[in-house]
Design a protein around this motif. Structure first.
Motif, PDB file in Angstrom:
ATOM      1  N   ARG A 121       0.820  -1.223   0.000  1.00 47.26           N
ATOM      2  CA  ARG A 121       0.000   0.000   0.000  1.00 47.26           C
ATOM      3  C   ARG A 121       0.847   1.262   0.000  1.00 47.26           C
ATOM      4  O   ARG A 121       0.431   2.299  -0.514  1.00 47.26           O
ATOM      5  CB  ARG A 121      -0.918   0.009   1.225  1.00 47.26           C
ATOM      6  N   ASP A 122       2.033   1.194   0.597  1.00 48.03           N
ATOM      7  CA  ASP A 122       2.864   2.394   0.747  1.00 48.03           C
ATOM      8  C   ASP A 122       4.030   2.422  -0.239  1.00 48.03           C
ATOM      9  O   ASP A 122       5.053   3.060   0.022  1.00 48.03           O
ATOM     10  CB  ASP A 122       3.406   2.463   2.179  1.00 48.03           C
ATOM     11  N   ASP A 123       3.885   1.730  -1.370  1.00 42.17           N
ATOM     12  CA  ASP A 123       4.950   1.710  -2.382  1.00 42.17           C
ATOM     13  C   ASP A 123       5.246   3.135  -2.844  1.00 42.17           C
ATOM     14  O   ASP A 123       4.356   3.851  -3.304  1.00 42.17           O
ATOM     15  CB  ASP A 123       4.495   0.859  -3.570  1.00 42.17           C
ATOM     16  N   ARG A 124       6.517   3.556  -2.720  1.00 41.56           N
ATOM     17  CA  ARG A 124       6.910   4.914  -3.103  1.00 41.56           C
ATOM     18  C   ARG A 124       7.710   4.950  -4.399  1.00 41.56           C
ATOM     19  O   ARG A 124       8.193   6.011  -4.809  1.00 41.56           O
ATOM     20  CB  ARG A 124       7.705   5.564  -1.967  1.00 41.56           C
ATOM     21  N   ILE A 125       7.850   3.786  -5.040  1.00 41.85           N
ATOM     22  CA  ILE A 125       8.535   3.723  -6.320  1.00 41.85           C
ATOM     23  C   ILE A 125       7.523   3.711  -7.461  1.00 41.85           C
ATOM     24  O   ILE A 125       7.617   4.485  -8.409  1.00 41.85           O
ATOM     25  CB  ILE A 125       9.448   2.473  -6.390  1.00 41.85           C
ATOM     26  N   LEU A 126       6.550   2.830  -7.384  1.00 45.76           N
ATOM     27  CA  LEU A 126       5.492   2.730  -8.389  1.00 45.76           C
ATOM     28  C   LEU A 126       4.143   2.850  -7.685  1.00 45.76           C
ATOM     29  O   LEU A 126       3.884   2.165  -6.696  1.00 45.76           O
ATOM     30  CB  LEU A 126       5.597   1.392  -9.140  1.00 45.76           C
ATOM     31  N   GLU A 185      -2.041   2.555  -7.410  1.00 46.54           N
ATOM     32  CA  GLU A 185      -3.265   2.910  -8.113  1.00 46.54           C
ATOM     33  C   GLU A 185      -3.041   2.902  -9.624  1.00 46.54           C
ATOM     34  O   GLU A 185      -3.860   2.370 -10.390  1.00 46.54           O
ATOM     35  CB  GLU A 185      -3.744   4.293  -7.652  1.00 46.54           C
ATOM     36  N   VAL A 186      -1.913   3.469 -10.058  1.00 47.21           N
ATOM     37  CA  VAL A 186      -1.630   3.572 -11.492  1.00 47.21           C
ATOM     38  C   VAL A 186      -1.199   2.229 -12.062  1.00 47.21           C
ATOM     39  O   VAL A 186      -1.724   1.765 -13.091  1.00 47.21           O
ATOM     40  CB  VAL A 186      -0.535   4.634 -11.740  1.00 47.21           C
ATOM     41  N   VAL A 188      -7.161  -5.818 -17.675  1.00 43.52           N
ATOM     42  CA  VAL A 188      -6.879  -7.217 -17.967  1.00 43.52           C
ATOM     43  C   VAL A 188      -8.045  -8.083 -17.508  1.00 43.52           C
ATOM     44  O   VAL A 188      -8.447  -8.008 -16.334  1.00 43.52           O
ATOM     45  CB  VAL A 188      -5.575  -7.665 -17.259  1.00 43.52           C
ATOM     46  N   PRO A 189      -8.571  -8.915 -18.400  1.00 40.20           N
ATOM     47  CA  PRO A 189      -9.692  -9.784 -17.997  1.00 40.20           C
ATOM     48  C   PRO A 189      -9.293 -10.709 -16.849  1.00 40.20           C
ATOM     49  O   PRO A 189      -8.233 -11.326 -16.888  1.00 40.20           O
ATOM     50  CB  PRO A 189      -9.983 -10.590 -19.282  1.00 40.20           C
ATOM     51  N   HIS A 190     -10.096 -10.764 -15.834  1.00 42.44           N
ATOM     52  CA  HIS A 190      -9.946 -11.690 -14.714  1.00 42.44           C
ATOM     53  C   HIS A 190      -8.702 -11.430 -13.865  1.00 42.44           C
ATOM     54  O   HIS A 190      -8.325 -12.286 -13.064  1.00 42.44           O
ATOM     55  CB  HIS A 190      -9.924 -13.154 -15.207  1.00 42.44           C
ATOM     56  N   ALA A 191      -8.038 -10.270 -14.009  1.00 45.54           N
ATOM     57  CA  ALA A 191      -6.886  -9.974 -13.153  1.00 45.54           C
ATOM     58  C   ALA A 191      -7.354  -9.623 -11.752  1.00 45.54           C
ATOM     59  O   ALA A 191      -8.415  -8.999 -11.575  1.00 45.54           O
ATOM     60  CB  ALA A 191      -6.071  -8.823 -13.731  1.00 45.54           C
ATOM     61  N   ALA A 192      -6.558 -10.004 -10.765  1.00 45.31           N
ATOM     62  CA  ALA A 192      -6.929  -9.742  -9.366  1.00 45.31           C
ATOM     63  C   ALA A 192      -5.797  -8.977  -8.681  1.00 45.31           C
ATOM     64  O   ALA A 192      -4.626  -9.374  -8.771  1.00 45.31           O
ATOM     65  CB  ALA A 192      -7.184 -11.052  -8.635  1.00 45.31           C
ATOM     66  N   LEU A 193      -6.147  -7.892  -8.022  1.00 45.07           N
ATOM     67  CA  LEU A 193      -5.175  -7.068  -7.292  1.00 45.07           C
ATOM     68  C   LEU A 193      -5.312  -7.309  -5.800  1.00 45.07           C
ATOM     69  O   LEU A 193      -6.421  -7.242  -5.252  1.00 45.07           O
ATOM     70  CB  LEU A 193      -5.390  -5.589  -7.603  1.00 45.07           C
ATOM     71  N   THR A 194      -4.177  -7.564  -5.145  1.00 45.71           N
ATOM     72  CA  THR A 194      -4.130  -7.711  -3.693  1.00 45.71           C
ATOM     73  C   THR A 194      -3.212  -6.646  -3.123  1.00 45.71           C
ATOM     74  O   THR A 194      -2.097  -6.445  -3.628  1.00 45.71           O
ATOM     75  CB  THR A 194      -3.599  -9.108  -3.302  1.00 45.71           C
ATOM     76  N   LEU A 195      -3.669  -5.963  -2.074  1.00 49.26           N
ATOM     77  CA  LEU A 195      -2.860  -4.951  -1.398  1.00 49.26           C
ATOM     78  C   LEU A 195      -2.509  -5.449  -0.001  1.00 49.26           C
ATOM     79  O   LEU A 195      -3.364  -5.983   0.708  1.00 49.26           O
ATOM     80  CB  LEU A 195      -3.605  -3.624  -1.304  1.00 49.26           C
ATOM     81  N   ILE A 196      -1.238  -5.266   0.371  1.00 48.47           N
ATOM     82  CA  ILE A 196      -0.798  -5.598   1.724  1.00 48.47           C
ATOM     83  C   ILE A 196      -0.024  -4.414   2.280  1.00 48.47           C
ATOM     84  O   ILE A 196       0.333  -3.492   1.548  1.00 48.47           O
ATOM     85  CB  ILE A 196       0.092  -6.872   1.751  1.00 48.47           C
ATOM     86  N   ASP A 197       0.252  -4.435   3.556  1.00 50.90           N
ATOM     87  CA  ASP A 197       1.084  -3.392   4.134  1.00 50.90           C
ATOM     88  C   ASP A 197       2.501  -3.545   3.588  1.00 50.90           C
ATOM     89  O   ASP A 197       2.987  -4.656   3.365  1.00 50.90           O
ATOM     90  CB  ASP A 197       1.111  -3.520   5.651  1.00 50.90           C
ATOM     91  N   GLY A 198       3.190  -2.408   3.395  1.00 44.65           N
ATOM     92  CA  GLY A 198       4.577  -2.475   2.954  1.00 44.65           C
ATOM     93  C   GLY A 198       4.857  -1.515   1.818  1.00 44.65           C
ATOM     94  O   GLY A 198       3.961  -0.810   1.323  1.00 44.65           O
TER      95      GLY A 198
END
Length: 822
Positions: A770-775, A778-779, A788-798
């Motif tokens: 969630r706190d990625d400061r390189i990329l 959201e973008v 992307v069809p059927h793509a799944a996004l997971t967010l974790i701390d870090g």
């Protein structure tokens, strides 16, 4: 020799406890504050400053024209490079720069003004210093600390040195010492005599000459004087054509290299150097001027410090008749001026005694170790920064032949290494122990200058061999202090004497712009940097060897690691990385149930570079690698730029991929490089190669931790990531060159890839911190998942480096994706 001492009473009450006390808020103290708070995060520290302002020397000295006598690209802070092409800067600008830096990094909040340290007593039973502090008009204070860092300079702030001139009481004019210049002194239309021939004198004369009727510089003997432009054309050019961080490094290392080369040349060929210096002086003065009388010292160049005059301002004042140099001796002062030994009298309304400093080591602080007073003159200096048999104390003592800050910054960083080593191993004390009878004492400073000779009775000595030898060479000190073994047989690490018995020391190891000269020095500097890069490459390869196998893929060698059995997972690392980024923490968590193959991307780690660095070309090489290993549609894991390569692999070579597990992937074109990698943004291949073999290695050594901190933020960088995680490999010229090419080419293929994302029908999963400061998650995460069809996004701390910092969650997520492929 040690002398028994009694305890000195100091204020009442319980002493405050801190991890670190820094004495002095000048250049070295502010530098140390930055290093301790960034490289030893969590340590409590305070900076004790006897005066009421930041700046040290640059706040104390206010005489006209005060300026740096070395270039600001090496005098400035390495973590906040000097922001101007004004290489020789005025005192006001330097003072503002120091104060601004302290504010910018929050160091000013740790400074306590009006606190003069008078005594520091060490207790081995407690492994603590008790620091006794005087305050004007207030009760004394005490602070107890684990480590004491002396950034208090080397001279007495209270008074400069003035010889006992005969008849000075008869003089009716005004007598001034530059160390305490009266703010209201008016020299307009006055006759001024400046006694002295050092840096202060040659600075004062042209400045005073602007308003004075006439200025005479009276010297007993000449000093070597060299002119150079105050503005640095090379700095201006590099900042126009290179990324700022590389331009800053290029300018700094140009200055470092030229300094080392010219100093070495002067010591090896003193007659040649003398002739070249005098040739430069003759070019500035009338043809019939007696140059030898006023500008040819009796000693060799660099037996004393060489004086620098910017833009030939001293010679300009002399040519204009506003100033002169007189080489003679003071016989006595008269009511109207100075009578000389030759019989001549110099009339003077004002006499300035630029006659030197009074050296005062450690700011005059009395050191006591276990009840014994320490006389520094009886001790040796370890690595130019610690005193023999004195625990947990470092002092900032800069170079005599280069900028002060260069050595002070290395010393602060070495102190941080010591603290981290003690924390990691449960030690409380580090003591450089002098117990080798073959080490003989030598003068700490090889100068013949008067202020040095007067101070021999108070300065510690250097030893006849390492680690007691003072190099006066930044490159050698960089290697010794940045990479040298901490447990070297001389540095002794212990627990507090009241807590446990001492740990034995390790087994000892053997110690490891004047025309043509400027051009030769430049060549030597480039050659020296290339040699340094080569030697550092070998050392890095010994620390981080190739730990996998090699396979030839269409004539190009690729390095990979194949571990475990079961469903196959291929892992592709990110920009400026290599496969140890995954083996650091993920490999062991996955190889128990899967066949895990880690691969160095083309040009990274120990893999040979490809024909081009663009993403799709790298993907094609990985596809051939998968085919060569006869892998059946593995799960491909890609991190960061490796995620983009994995995507190109799936788009262009779908037969090679069973599914994608993308960790913090680059998925969209970038307007600019992330700040952590900005130094890699070198467009020209020729410039890229030149930087790789000259500046990249020292820049990575000095600034690599800063880049790693930015890449890992907001999470900390593991202490062993440079080796176990392979981070240090990017300092190898070939790896730097490849990483730079990767960054520059990253956008070439992404627009077309983005247009084809909708055609990806294989399983795709994305994991982001969630706190990625390189990329931006959201973008590059959410926006990509929507395409992307059927793509799944997971967010974790870090942050961005979750394969290293969040290995359990990352490994569990990869297992889920692998199991879905069946």
């Amino acid at each position: 020799m040690a002398i028994e001492t009694a305890s000195i009473p100091s204020g009442s009450g319980t002493a405050e406890e801190l991890d670190i006390v820094i004495v002095g808020a000048g250049l070295s103290g502010i530098d140390a504050g930055y290093r301790f708070q960034t490289e030893c995060p969590g340590k409590s520290y305070a900076i004790l400053e006897a005066r009421d302002a930041i700046g040290g020397t640059w706040d104390l000295f206010r005489y006209p024209g005060i300026r740096s006598d070395s270039d600001m690209y090496t005098l400035g802070f390495p973590f906040r490079p000097w922001p101007s092409d004004q290489a020789i800067a005025g005192g006001d600008a330097i003072r503002d720069y120091i104060a601004d830096t302290a504010r910018a990094f929050g160091i000013d909040a740790h400074i306590r003004f009006g606190r003069r340290v008078v005594r520091a007593a060490w207790s081995s039973a407690d492994a603590r210093w008790t620091v006794e502090i005087e305050r004007d008009g207030a009760a004394p204070e005490r602070i107890v600390c684990r480590f004491l860092y002396m950034g208090s300079g080397y001279y007495d702030y209270d008074a400069g040195f003035t010889p006992p001139f005969e008849g000075v009481e008869d003089y009716a004019g005004q007598l001034v010492h530059p160390q305490h210049w009266p703010a209201d002194l008016d020299w307009t239309g006055k006759r001024v005599v400046v006694i002295g021939s050092g840096a202060t004198a040659v600075t004062l004369v042209p400045s005073l000459a602007e308003k004075a009727a006439h200025v005479t510089m009276l010297q007993r003997s000449p000093t070597y004087i060299v002119s150079r432009p105050s503005q640095d054309g090379f700095a201006r050019w590099t900042h126009r054509v290179l990324p700022k961080s590389i331009a800053d490094s290029a300018t700094k290392w140009k200055s470092v290299g030229l300094g080392i080369a010219t100093y070495a040349y002067a010591r090896k060929r003193p007659d040649h150097m003398k002739a070249l210096i005098l040739k430069g002086v003759r070019a500035q003065l009338p043809e019939n001027y007696e140059v030898e009388r006023d500008f040819e010292p009796r000693y060799d160049p660099w037996d004393q410090r060489i004086c620098l005059v910017p833009d030939a301002d001293l010679f300009e004042a002399m040519r204009g008749g506003k100033a002169e140099i007189v080489t003679d001796h003071v016989a006595r002062f008269t009511p109207t001026g100075i009578a000389l030994r030759s019989g001549r009298e110099l009339r003077a309304d004002i006499v300035v005694t630029a006659t030197g400093l009074v050296l005062r080591l450690l700011g005059g602080v009395e050191l006591v170790v276990d009840g014994q007073v320490v006389n520094p003159a009886d001790r040796l200096i370890y690595k130019g920064m610690m005193v023999s048999d004195v625990p947990n104390l470092a002092l900032a003592f800069g170079y005599t032949n280069a900028s002060w800050t260069l050595k002070c910054d290395l010393s602060a960083r070495y102190a941080c290494r010591l603290l981290r080593h003690m924390d990691a191993n449960g030690y409380d004390m580090c003591t450089p122990t002098h117990d080798d009878p073959s080490v003989t004492p030598e003068p700490m400073l090889g100068f013949t200058s008067g202020y040095v000779q007067r101070a021999n009775a108070i300065l510690p000595h250097q030893g006849s061999k390492a680690p007691w030898k003072v190099h006066q060479n930044y490159a050698l000190d960089l290697a010794a202090l940045k990479f040298g073994k901490l447990e070297d047989g001389t540095m002794r690490f212990d627990k507090a004497r009241g807590a446990a018995t001492p740990v034995p020391a390790a087994t000892p190891r053997s110690a490891v712009s004047i025309g043509a000269v400027t051009a030769a020095a430049a060549i030597a500097a480039v050659g020296g940097l290339a040699l340094f890069a080569k030697l550092s490459q070998r050392r890095t390869e010994r620390m981080i060897p190739a730990d996998g196998a090699f396979i030839d893929v269409d004539g190009r060698r690729m390095h990979y690691l194949d571990r475990g059995t079961g469903p196959t997972i291929v892992m592709i690392h990110g920009l400026a990385g290599q496969m140890r980024n995954f083996s650091y923490a993920l490999l062991d968590r996955l190889a128990t149930d899967y066949r895990v193959i880690l691969v160095d991307r083309p040009g990274s780690g120990y893999s040979a570079p490809g024909e081009t660095a663009n993403i799709r070309a790298q993907a094609a090489q990985i596809a051939r690698f998968i085919a060569a290993l006869e892998l059946e549609k593995p799960l491909v894991v890609g991190h960061s730029l490796g995620g983009a390569v994995a995507l190109a692999l799936a788009i262009d070579h779908p037969e090679a991929v069973g599914g994608l597990a993308l960790i913090a992937p680059l998925t969209q074109p970038q307007d600019s490089a992330p700040s952590a990698f900005a130094a890699l943004a070198i467009v020209s291949p020729a410039a890229r190669k030149a930087v790789a073999w000259t500046l990249a290695t020292p820049a990575a050594i000095l600034g690599g931790e800063k880049g790693a901190v930015a890449a890992f933020a907001p999470e900390p960088v593991p202490a062993d990531f440079a080796t176990r995680g392979g981070g240090a490999l990017v300092s190898r010229p070939a790896n730097f060159e490849a990483a730079s090419a990767d960054l520059v080419a990253a956008n070439d293929d992404l627009p077309d890839m983005v247009a084809r994302y909708h055609g990806l029908w294989l399983p795709v999963a994305i994991l982001y911190g969630r706190d990625d400061r390189i990329l931006d998650p959201e973008v590059h995460g959410a926006r990509f998942a929507d395409m992307v069809p059927h793509a799944a996004l997971t967010l974790i701390d870090g942050g961005h480096m979750i394969p290293v910092t969040r290995p359990d969650e990352t490994a569990a997520w990869i297992r889920t994706q692998a199991d879905r492929l069946g």
